[in-house]
Write a protein that holds these residues in place. Structure first.
Motif, PDB file in Angstrom:
ATOM      1  N   GLU A  16       9.668  25.495  24.017  1.00  0.00           N
ATOM      2  CA  GLU A  16      10.780  24.737  24.605  1.00  0.00           C
ATOM      3  C   GLU A  16      10.497  24.289  26.032  1.00  0.00           C
ATOM      4  O   GLU A  16      11.091  23.307  26.497  1.00  0.00           O
ATOM      5  CB  GLU A  16      12.066  25.575  24.569  1.00  0.00           C
ATOM      6  CG  GLU A  16      12.675  25.758  23.196  1.00  0.00           C
ATOM      7  CD  GLU A  16      11.905  26.733  22.318  1.00  0.00           C
ATOM      8  OE1 GLU A  16      12.058  26.676  21.086  1.00  0.00           O
ATOM      9  OE2 GLU A  16      11.147  27.560  22.871  1.00  0.00           O
ATOM     10  N   VAL A  17       9.607  24.981  26.723  1.00  0.00           N
ATOM     11  CA  VAL A  17       9.254  24.590  28.094  1.00  0.00           C
ATOM     12  C   VAL A  17       8.560  23.233  28.071  1.00  0.00           C
ATOM     13  O   VAL A  17       8.739  22.402  28.971  1.00  0.00           O
ATOM     14  CB  VAL A  17       8.346  25.651  28.746  1.00  0.00           C
ATOM     15  CG1 VAL A  17       7.933  25.227  30.143  1.00  0.00           C
ATOM     16  CG2 VAL A  17       9.052  26.999  28.791  1.00  0.00           C
ATOM     17  N   ARG A  18       7.763  22.993  27.010  1.00  0.00           N
ATOM     18  CA  ARG A  18       7.002  21.742  26.899  1.00  0.00           C
ATOM     19  C   ARG A  18       7.889  20.540  26.613  1.00  0.00           C
ATOM     20  O   ARG A  18       7.459  19.403  26.772  1.00  0.00           O
ATOM     21  CB  ARG A  18       5.951  21.888  25.809  1.00  0.00           C
ATOM     22  CG  ARG A  18       4.895  22.923  26.134  1.00  0.00           C
ATOM     23  CD  ARG A  18       3.990  23.190  24.962  1.00  0.00           C
ATOM     24  NE  ARG A  18       2.977  24.186  25.287  1.00  0.00           N
ATOM     25  CZ  ARG A  18       2.216  24.778  24.400  1.00  0.00           C
ATOM     26  NH1 ARG A  18       2.340  24.489  23.121  1.00  0.00           N
ATOM     27  NH2 ARG A  18       1.320  25.672  24.774  1.00  0.00           N
ATOM     28  N   ASN A  64      15.508  31.036  20.663  1.00  0.00           N
ATOM     29  CA  ASN A  64      14.204  31.394  20.069  1.00  0.00           C
ATOM     30  C   ASN A  64      13.444  32.442  20.870  1.00  0.00           C
ATOM     31  O   ASN A  64      12.581  33.132  20.314  1.00  0.00           O
ATOM     32  CB  ASN A  64      13.331  30.146  19.924  1.00  0.00           C
ATOM     33  CG  ASN A  64      13.927  29.135  18.963  1.00  0.00           C
ATOM     34  OD1 ASN A  64      14.669  29.493  18.069  1.00  0.00           O
ATOM     35  ND2 ASN A  64      13.618  27.863  19.176  1.00  0.00           N
ATOM     36  N   GLY A  65      13.748  32.564  22.153  1.00  0.00           N
ATOM     37  CA  GLY A  65      13.045  33.536  22.980  1.00  0.00           C
ATOM     38  C   GLY A  65      11.672  33.052  23.418  1.00  0.00           C
ATOM     39  O   GLY A  65      11.210  31.978  23.003  1.00  0.00           O
ATOM     40  N   PRO A  66      10.988  33.836  24.231  1.00  0.00           N
ATOM     41  CA  PRO A  66       9.707  33.405  24.802  1.00  0.00           C
ATOM     42  C   PRO A  66       8.516  33.607  23.866  1.00  0.00           C
ATOM     43  O   PRO A  66       8.573  34.417  22.930  1.00  0.00           O
ATOM     44  CB  PRO A  66       9.571  34.304  26.022  1.00  0.00           C
ATOM     45  CG  PRO A  66      10.251  35.571  25.611  1.00  0.00           C
ATOM     46  CD  PRO A  66      11.403  35.149  24.738  1.00  0.00           C
ATOM     47  N   PRO A  99       8.411  36.492  18.879  1.00  0.00           N
ATOM     48  CA  PRO A  99       8.966  37.577  18.055  1.00  0.00           C
ATOM     49  C   PRO A  99      10.474  37.518  17.835  1.00  0.00           C
ATOM     50  O   PRO A  99      10.973  38.106  16.876  1.00  0.00           O
ATOM     51  CB  PRO A  99       8.583  38.837  18.834  1.00  0.00           C
ATOM     52  CG  PRO A  99       8.435  38.387  20.242  1.00  0.00           C
ATOM     53  CD  PRO A  99       7.898  36.993  20.163  1.00  0.00           C
ATOM     54  N   PHE A 100      11.204  36.833  18.718  1.00  0.00           N
ATOM     55  CA  PHE A 100      12.667  36.840  18.609  1.00  0.00           C
ATOM     56  C   PHE A 100      13.221  35.610  17.899  1.00  0.00           C
ATOM     57  O   PHE A 100      14.435  35.448  17.794  1.00  0.00           O
ATOM     58  CB  PHE A 100      13.297  36.947  20.000  1.00  0.00           C
ATOM     59  CG  PHE A 100      12.728  38.061  20.823  1.00  0.00           C
ATOM     60  CD1 PHE A 100      12.715  39.364  20.346  1.00  0.00           C
ATOM     61  CD2 PHE A 100      12.188  37.810  22.084  1.00  0.00           C
ATOM     62  CE1 PHE A 100      12.186  40.399  21.104  1.00  0.00           C
ATOM     63  CE2 PHE A 100      11.652  38.839  22.845  1.00  0.00           C
ATOM     64  CZ  PHE A 100      11.649  40.138  22.353  1.00  0.00           C
ATOM     65  N   PHE A 145      12.295  36.809  32.541  1.00  0.00           N
ATOM     66  CA  PHE A 145      11.875  35.559  33.171  1.00  0.00           C
ATOM     67  C   PHE A 145      12.435  34.370  32.389  1.00  0.00           C
ATOM     68  O   PHE A 145      13.022  33.437  32.954  1.00  0.00           O
ATOM     69  CB  PHE A 145      10.335  35.526  33.189  1.00  0.00           C
ATOM     70  CG  PHE A 145       9.723  34.319  33.815  1.00  0.00           C
ATOM     71  CD1 PHE A 145       9.472  34.265  35.166  1.00  0.00           C
ATOM     72  CD2 PHE A 145       9.358  33.231  33.032  1.00  0.00           C
ATOM     73  CE1 PHE A 145       8.877  33.145  35.742  1.00  0.00           C
ATOM     74  CE2 PHE A 145       8.767  32.110  33.588  1.00  0.00           C
ATOM     75  CZ  PHE A 145       8.524  32.069  34.942  1.00  0.00           C
ATOM     76  N   ASN A 146      12.263  34.410  31.075  1.00  0.00           N
ATOM     77  CA  ASN A 146      12.703  33.328  30.193  1.00  0.00           C
ATOM     78  C   ASN A 146      14.228  33.200  30.194  1.00  0.00           C
ATOM     79  O   ASN A 146      14.770  32.096  30.343  1.00  0.00           O
ATOM     80  CB  ASN A 146      12.209  33.627  28.775  1.00  0.00           C
ATOM     81  CG  ASN A 146      12.272  32.432  27.856  1.00  0.00           C
ATOM     82  OD1 ASN A 146      11.454  31.532  27.936  1.00  0.00           O
ATOM     83  ND2 ASN A 146      13.245  32.423  26.959  1.00  0.00           N
TER      84      ASN A 146
END
Length: 400
Positions: free
Chosen positions: A46-48, A108-110, A121-122, A148-149
């Protein structure tokens, strides 16, 4: 109650929110405050999508700048307030994009190292990890990546909500300003009607700064400059998929990029009309009936250029990118019955350049939105130029 003052307030408020969005997105590229993860591509998906940089950043910054311009003393006429509605709508779209990306990032998690494997994993856990701290220890690397996420995506979530709210308020404010004027001056001149005898017809002259074709031209030109710049930048960046020049050198560039819709259509063919339209707002230059008549032709050129950029962007999104599938360079999503845009599972078909599908969608979608705004703004100038040609530019406060 002054719509011009309200625009200034909203514009100033949006600046720090834009800055927060950009900073959050940039920081997310460096989990654990280490550049090695960005170098190795171990970044949360998601960062991208760059919700904070593109959505809550660029797509909100441009409206914020424009809103400030509409609130300046001597500015802020009805035409400018009408265009501020369009720019605020662009800000709403950007804020919503940032909001959706932030929600996905939290849901979705990091991306992290879990049991020696880099995975998410999440994902598909219905966000239960957010309330169960014991799950966070499953991520062994980067250090404290879950906190952090969550912290940064939550900040993006709150910021984008505020951006959507403010831009929505400005759409309503712009509508009021368009109908009743921006009331920037402490003493507004009344709306005076003066019937003057002219050669062939009786003209109605308006002693109000709120309805002025010359000032409207200035507003339109100022609006076109950043849109042309965005188009040019998007087209140039598209020549370097994955941020690497080797694909351009080897000729592995998506066909629609070579049509240069952003450079020629939404860029040059809109920039030249913007420059001329700006001149029509200057008294003693092109700010006369003849100048306004010519501005119609220039605005028509802008419409054609923007439509060309729009068509190229639609084709670019419809056909998808050129990429390597196994060992062959081709366009895998072209002529498919189902659209790849709504099914992200197909995106993994492209193995090179990295994240080329997201890259292609993001930039062509930006070109699409920009060209739509350019068409609307240039079409408004054609109408404005017609009124200016018939009734004058009202650069002076006397009868037209």
């Amino acid at each position: 109650m002054c719509s011009g003052g309200c625009s200034r307030c909203i514009g100033v408020t949006l600046y720090p929110l834009v800055l927060i969005s950009i900073i959050c997105n940039i920081v997310l590229f460096f989990p654990g405050w280490d550049v090695k993860y960005a170098k190795h591509g171990e970044i949360t998906q998601e960062v991208r999508y760059m919700g904070g940089l593109v959505g809550g950043g660029l797509m909100v910054l441009i409206p914020a700048i424009y809103l400030n311009l509409t609130s300046q003393q001597g500015s802020g006429n009805r035409c400018e307030m009408f265009l501020s509605i369009l720019f605020a709508a662009m800000g709403v779209a950007g804020g919503l994009y940032s909001f959706i990306v932030a929600v996905l990032g939290l849901d979705n998690g990091p991306l992290c190292k879990y049991g020696g494997i880099w995975t998410t994993p999440f994902k598909n856990s219905n966000s239960t990890y957010l309330a169960d701290y014991s799950w966070w220890e499953n991520c062994t690397e980067p250090k404290n990546v879950v906190q952090f996420n969550i912290g940064l995506f939550f900040t993006l979530l709150v910021t984008s909500c505020l951006q959507v709210l403010l831009c929505a308020i400005q759409m309503i404010n712009g509508l009021f300003g368009c109908l009743f004027g921006a009331c920037n001056k402490a003493k507004q001149e009344g709306f005076q009607l003066k019937v003057t005898q002219q050669s062939c017809f009786t003209a109605v002259s308006f002693h109000s700064d709120n309805m002025c074709t010359g000032k409207c031209s200035r507003c339109i030109a100022v609006a076109l400059y950043p849109l042309a710049l965005i188009s040019i930048i998007c087209n140039i960046v598209l020549f370097f998929p994955g941020g690497d020049v080797k694909y351009a050198k080897d000729g592995h560039i998506t066909e629609e990029v070579k049509y240069m819709g952003g450079l020629v259509g939404g860029g040059l063919m809109v920039l030249l009309p913007a420059l001329y339209i700006h001149l029509t707002a200057k008294q003693g230059c092109c700010g006369n009936r003849c100048g306004m008549f010519l501005s119609i032709a220039f605005a028509a050129v802008g419409v054609v250029g923007a439509l060309y950029s729009l068509i190229v962007a639609v084709l670019g999104l419809q056909n998808g990118p050129l990429c390597k599938v196994l060992l062959i360079w081709l366009t895998p999503f072209k002529d498919r019955d189902q659209s790849y845009l709504t099914d992200s599972t197909w995106w993994g078909t492209c193995t090179e350049p990295k994240d080329i599908v997201q890259f292609n969608i993001g930039l062509f979608a930006t070109l699409l939105a920009t060209s739509c705004l350019q068409v609307v703004v240039c079409a408004i100038q054609m109408i404005n130029g017609l009124f200016g040609c018939l009734c004058g530019t009202c650069m002076e406060k006397g009868p037209l």
